[in-house]
Design a protein around this motif. Structure first.
Motif, PDB file in Angstrom:
ATOM      1  N   GLY A  71       0.777  -1.230   0.000  1.00 52.98           N
ATOM      2  CA  GLY A  71       0.000   0.000   0.000  1.00 52.98           C
ATOM      3  C   GLY A  71       0.804   1.272   0.000  1.00 52.98           C
ATOM      4  N   ALA A  72       2.125   1.195  -0.211  1.00 47.84           N
ATOM      5  CA  ALA A  72       2.940   2.408  -0.224  1.00 47.84           C
ATOM      6  C   ALA A  72       2.560   3.274  -1.418  1.00 47.84           C
ATOM      7  CB  ALA A  72       4.423   2.056  -0.279  1.00 47.84           C
ATOM      8  N   ILE A  73       2.601   4.592  -1.229  1.00 48.99           N
ATOM      9  CA  ILE A  73       2.208   5.514  -2.295  1.00 48.99           C
ATOM     10  C   ILE A  73       3.158   5.396  -3.479  1.00 48.99           C
ATOM     11  CG2 ILE A  73       1.878   7.945  -2.874  1.00 48.99           C
ATOM     12  CD1 ILE A  73       1.064   8.438  -0.005  1.00 48.99           C
ATOM     13  N   THR A  74       4.439   5.271  -3.203  1.00 44.16           N
ATOM     14  CA  THR A  74       5.432   5.090  -4.260  1.00 44.16           C
ATOM     15  C   THR A  74       6.099   3.734  -4.079  1.00 44.16           C
ATOM     16  OG1 THR A  74       7.231   6.089  -2.987  1.00 44.16           O
ATOM     17  CG2 THR A  74       5.860   7.571  -4.306  1.00 44.16           C
ATOM     18  N   ASP A  75       6.760   3.277  -5.122  1.00 47.48           N
ATOM     19  CA  ASP A  75       7.431   1.983  -5.062  1.00 47.48           C
ATOM     20  C   ASP A  75       8.847   2.104  -4.517  1.00 47.48           C
ATOM     21  OD1 ASP A  75       7.341  -0.823  -5.539  1.00 47.48           O
ATOM     22  OD2 ASP A  75       8.643  -0.544  -7.277  1.00 47.48           O
ATOM     23  N   SER A  76       9.254   3.313  -4.159  1.00 45.86           N
ATOM     24  CA  SER A  76      10.617   3.527  -3.690  1.00 45.86           C
ATOM     25  C   SER A  76      10.776   3.006  -2.266  1.00 45.86           C
ATOM     26  CB  SER A  76      10.966   5.019  -3.736  1.00 45.86           C
ATOM     27  OG  SER A  76      12.234   5.249  -3.169  1.00 45.86           O
ATOM     28  N   ARG A  77      11.815   2.224  -2.067  1.00 49.26           N
ATOM     29  CA  ARG A  77      12.134   1.734  -0.731  1.00 49.26           C
ATOM     30  C   ARG A  77      13.482   2.288  -0.278  1.00 49.26           C
ATOM     31  NH1 ARG A  77       9.042  -1.849  -3.335  1.00 49.26           N
ATOM     32  NH2 ARG A  77      10.739  -2.234  -4.784  1.00 49.26           N
ATOM     33  N   TYR A  78      13.835   3.453  -0.823  1.00 44.19           N
ATOM     34  CA  TYR A  78      15.068   4.135  -0.437  1.00 44.19           C
ATOM     35  C   TYR A  78      14.707   5.491   0.156  1.00 44.19           C
ATOM     36  CZ  TYR A  78      19.385   6.815  -0.825  1.00 44.19           C
ATOM     37  OH  TYR A  78      20.458   7.615  -0.547  1.00 44.19           O
ATOM     38  N   VAL A  79      15.227   5.773   1.341  1.00 49.82           N
ATOM     39  CA  VAL A  79      15.004   7.055   2.009  1.00 49.82           C
ATOM     40  C   VAL A  79      16.349   7.769   2.070  1.00 49.82           C
ATOM     41  CG1 VAL A  79      14.206   8.210   4.096  1.00 49.82           C
ATOM     42  CG2 VAL A  79      13.134   6.064   3.371  1.00 49.82           C
ATOM     43  N   PRO A  80      16.475   8.935   1.442  1.00 47.73           N
ATOM     44  CA  PRO A  80      17.769   9.635   1.438  1.00 47.73           C
ATOM     45  C   PRO A  80      18.221  10.002   2.847  1.00 47.73           C
ATOM     46  CG  PRO A  80      16.262  10.566  -0.190  1.00 47.73           C
ATOM     47  CD  PRO A  80      15.454   9.636   0.663  1.00 47.73           C
ATOM     48  N   GLU A  81      19.469  10.401   2.923  1.00 54.41           N
ATOM     49  CA  GLU A  81      20.070  10.707   4.222  1.00 54.41           C
ATOM     50  C   GLU A  81      19.318  11.823   4.938  1.00 54.41           C
ATOM     51  OE1 GLU A  81      23.996  13.014   5.214  1.00 54.41           O
ATOM     52  OE2 GLU A  81      24.507  10.950   4.696  1.00 54.41           O
ATOM     53  N   GLY A  82      19.175  11.657   6.224  1.00 52.23           N
ATOM     54  CA  GLY A  82      18.510  12.665   7.033  1.00 52.23           C
ATOM     55  C   GLY A  82      18.551  12.266   8.498  1.00 52.23           C
ATOM     56  N   ILE A  83      17.902  13.077   9.308  1.00 48.11           N
ATOM     57  CA  ILE A  83      17.809  12.802  10.739  1.00 48.11           C
ATOM     58  C   ILE A  83      16.637  13.609  11.278  1.00 48.11           C
ATOM     59  CG2 ILE A  83      19.341  14.668  11.506  1.00 48.11           C
ATOM     60  CD1 ILE A  83      20.489  12.704  13.580  1.00 48.11           C
ATOM     61  N   GLY A  84      16.066  13.173  12.361  1.00 51.73           N
ATOM     62  CA  GLY A  84      14.941  13.887  12.948  1.00 51.73           C
ATOM     63  C   GLY A  84      13.657  13.074  12.887  1.00 51.73           C
ATOM     64  N   GLU A  85      12.606  13.611  13.484  1.00 47.44           N
ATOM     65  CA  GLU A  85      11.357  12.867  13.651  1.00 47.44           C
ATOM     66  C   GLU A  85      10.717  12.500  12.316  1.00 47.44           C
ATOM     67  OE1 GLU A  85       7.104  13.210  16.064  1.00 47.44           O
ATOM     68  OE2 GLU A  85       8.366  14.981  15.792  1.00 47.44           O
ATOM     69  N   ARG A  86      10.640  13.451  11.391  1.00 46.73           N
ATOM     70  CA  ARG A  86       9.981  13.156  10.114  1.00 46.73           C
ATOM     71  C   ARG A  86      10.737  12.065   9.353  1.00 46.73           C
ATOM     72  NH1 ARG A  86       8.150  17.971   6.203  1.00 46.73           N
ATOM     73  NH2 ARG A  86       6.785  18.253   8.010  1.00 46.73           N
ATOM     74  N   HIS A  87      12.062  12.154   9.341  1.00 51.95           N
ATOM     75  CA  HIS A  87      12.886  11.143   8.674  1.00 51.95           C
ATOM     76  C   HIS A  87      12.688   9.778   9.332  1.00 51.95           C
ATOM     77  CE1 HIS A  87      16.329   9.609   6.435  1.00 51.95           C
ATOM     78  NE2 HIS A  87      16.868   9.187   7.560  1.00 51.95           N
ATOM     79  N   PHE A  88      12.698   9.762  10.649  1.00 54.27           N
ATOM     80  CA  PHE A  88      12.538   8.525  11.413  1.00 54.27           C
ATOM     81  C   PHE A  88      11.169   7.895  11.152  1.00 54.27           C
ATOM     82  CE2 PHE A  88      11.290   6.594  15.574  1.00 54.27           C
ATOM     83  CZ  PHE A  88      12.178   5.530  15.563  1.00 54.27           C
ATOM     84  N   LEU A  89      10.108   8.705  11.160  1.00 47.18           N
ATOM     85  CA  LEU A  89       8.760   8.172  10.966  1.00 47.18           C
ATOM     86  C   LEU A  89       8.544   7.660   9.544  1.00 47.18           C
ATOM     87  CD1 LEU A  89       6.574  10.730  12.967  1.00 47.18           C
ATOM     88  CD2 LEU A  89       7.317   8.452  13.661  1.00 47.18           C
ATOM     89  N   SER A  90       9.189   8.295   8.562  1.00 47.60           N
ATOM     90  CA  SER A  90       9.033   7.818   7.186  1.00 47.60           C
ATOM     91  C   SER A  90       9.607   6.412   7.026  1.00 47.60           C
ATOM     92  CB  SER A  90       9.712   8.788   6.215  1.00 47.60           C
ATOM     93  OG  SER A  90      11.117   8.821   6.423  1.00 47.60           O
ATOM     94  N   ILE A  91      10.687   6.114   7.743  1.00 48.60           N
ATOM     95  CA  ILE A  91      11.262   4.767   7.681  1.00 48.60           C
ATOM     96  C   ILE A  91      10.415   3.794   8.502  1.00 48.60           C
ATOM     97  CG2 ILE A  91      13.311   3.381   8.161  1.00 48.60           C
ATOM     98  CD1 ILE A  91      14.979   5.891   7.763  1.00 48.60           C
ATOM     99  N   LEU A  92       9.910   4.246   9.644  1.00 42.94           N
ATOM    100  CA  LEU A  92       9.038   3.382  10.446  1.00 42.94           C
ATOM    101  C   LEU A  92       7.803   2.963   9.655  1.00 42.94           C
ATOM    102  CD1 LEU A  92       8.844   4.600  14.156  1.00 42.94           C
ATOM    103  CD2 LEU A  92      10.135   2.721  13.164  1.00 42.94           C
ATOM    104  N   GLU A  93       7.285   3.863   8.826  1.00 46.46           N
ATOM    105  CA  GLU A  93       6.118   3.505   8.018  1.00 46.46           C
ATOM    106  C   GLU A  93       6.461   2.394   7.030  1.00 46.46           C
ATOM    107  OE1 GLU A  93       2.761   5.485   5.054  1.00 46.46           O
ATOM    108  OE2 GLU A  93       4.150   6.766   6.167  1.00 46.46           O
TER     109      GLU A  93
END
Length: 363
Positions: free
Chosen positions: A268-290
């Motif tokens: 059910g992911a909106i995009t087929d991408s399973r790569y999250v670019p470099e980052g840090i912080g709550e939004r970055h963390f939650l995007s990977i948790l999803e």
């Protein structure tokens, strides 16, 4: 006299019954929402059922029902309007220009992505003999429950601590050009390898490179879910998801920027991408948790392709944390050899090493 009153009441009931059957249901609407769409496993949240009547006349009997996934367990089910089959069932009258909301506390027992079906809304007649379906219903559509971190695991903390120790040693032995911030005069205390010969040749005397050793490390985290030997084991996969979350929390607490990639299929992911670019912080963390919450155990492409892509994207990052189900074949060993050629430090974490600990703590 009594008979006349009785006949008047019967006539009034028949009029109300006829009106309730012909009343347009367009004035009724229902909405189902949740506190958040990304939820924690085992932490209660609220499903909010809101019924609204925008018409100028009352509705005597409004009925809402909805099936809920078996892993969503209502708290205090004796008081909540749920049947034994996990069906939300709510009947209520509603006045004109009014809105009613009922909040149901629910707990998600298992990690995963859950589709919430659209609830059924019916308008009943005055005598409760007939129900007319209403189509104006809005639903949240889906909920994603992310994995819990591993229980207190000294072995994992020790492995990650050793990994960052290796990064510190490698930073001292091999100068990272990303850390270069300028040059200064040679004082005789700097090692010979720090002398900037091209700058010294300009006639300014011996100059040494000045490095920013306070800069934080930058690492990549990859999650390989390919099953190379044996069959898929659900408990092992769940432990792996929890292990990855523990790694992410460790990096967040340390203030280390990180990228993430996985070959897991994310339902059910909106995009087929399973790569999250470099980052840090709550939004970055939650995007990977999803992504971890949506992972359904299927592998989209090989672990070797995932590892090769991680090396290709490595850039200025000097560390790679590879999380696997089992370290069982030559693929991982070849990956470590390739990474060493690019001066990258690699840590291999296998979920099978932490499975028994989690089972003991659960029991």
């Amino acid at each position: 006299m009594i008979l006349a009153v009785f006949l008047v009441l019967i006539a009034l009931c028949l009029v109300l019954e006829a009106w309730s059957r012909t009343a347009a249901p367009k004035a009724l609407s229902a909405t189902v929402t949740a506190d958040k769409r990304l939820l924690e496993q085992g932490v209660p949240f609220h499903l909010n059922y809101t019924l609204e009547n925008t018409g100028s006349l009352p509705r005597f009997d409004v009925h809402i029902n909805q099936y809920t996934p078996s892993s969503l367990v209502p708290e205090g089910s004796a008081e909540a309007p749920f049947t034994a089959e996990r069906v939300f069932d709510w009947r209520t009258p509603i006045g004109p220009k009014r809105k009613h909301t009922v909040r149901i506390e629910v707990t998600g027992l298992s990690r995963g992505r859950y589709r919430i079906p659209v609830c059924s809304l019916y308008q009943g007649d005055f005598l409760g003999l007939l129900e007319t379906p209403v189509t104006r219903v809005l639903s949240i559509g889906e909920l994603v429950i992310c994995p819990r971190p591993l229980s207190d695991s000294p072995d994992l903390s020790s492995a990650l601590g050793g990994f960052f120790g290796d990064l510190s040693v490698r930073r001292f032995l091999y100068q990272d050009p990303v850390l270069f911030i300028g040059c200064q005069e040679y004082t005789g205390q700097e090692p010979m390898k720090q002398i900037a010969w091209s700058r010294s040749a300009r006639g300014q005397g011996l100059m040494v490179r000045e490095m920013d050793h306070t800069a934080t490390y930058r690492v990549s985290v990859i999650f390989d879910v390919q099953v190379r030997t044996g069959v898929f084991e659900k408990e092992l996969f769940e432990t792996a998801c929890r292990m990855v979350r523990s790694v992410l929390e460790f990096l967040e607490n340390k203030g280390t920027a990180y990228a993430f990639a996985t070959n897991a299929r994310c339902a059910g992911a909106i995009t087929d991408s399973r790569y999250v670019p470099e980052g840090i912080g709550e939004r970055h963390f939650l995007s990977i948790l999803e992504l971890l919450g949506r992972a359904d155990g299927h592998c989209s492409f090989s672990g070797e392709d995932l590892m090769d892509a991680a090396l290709y994207r490595q850039g200025g990052r000097v560390g790679i944390i590879c999380c696997t189900l089992k370290e069982s074949d030559d693929t991982v060993r070849r990956f470590v050899s390739k990474a060493s050629l690019s001066a990258s430090t690699v840590l291999i974490l296998s979920a099978v090493d932490y499975l028994s600990d989690e089972e003991e703590k659960a029991s």
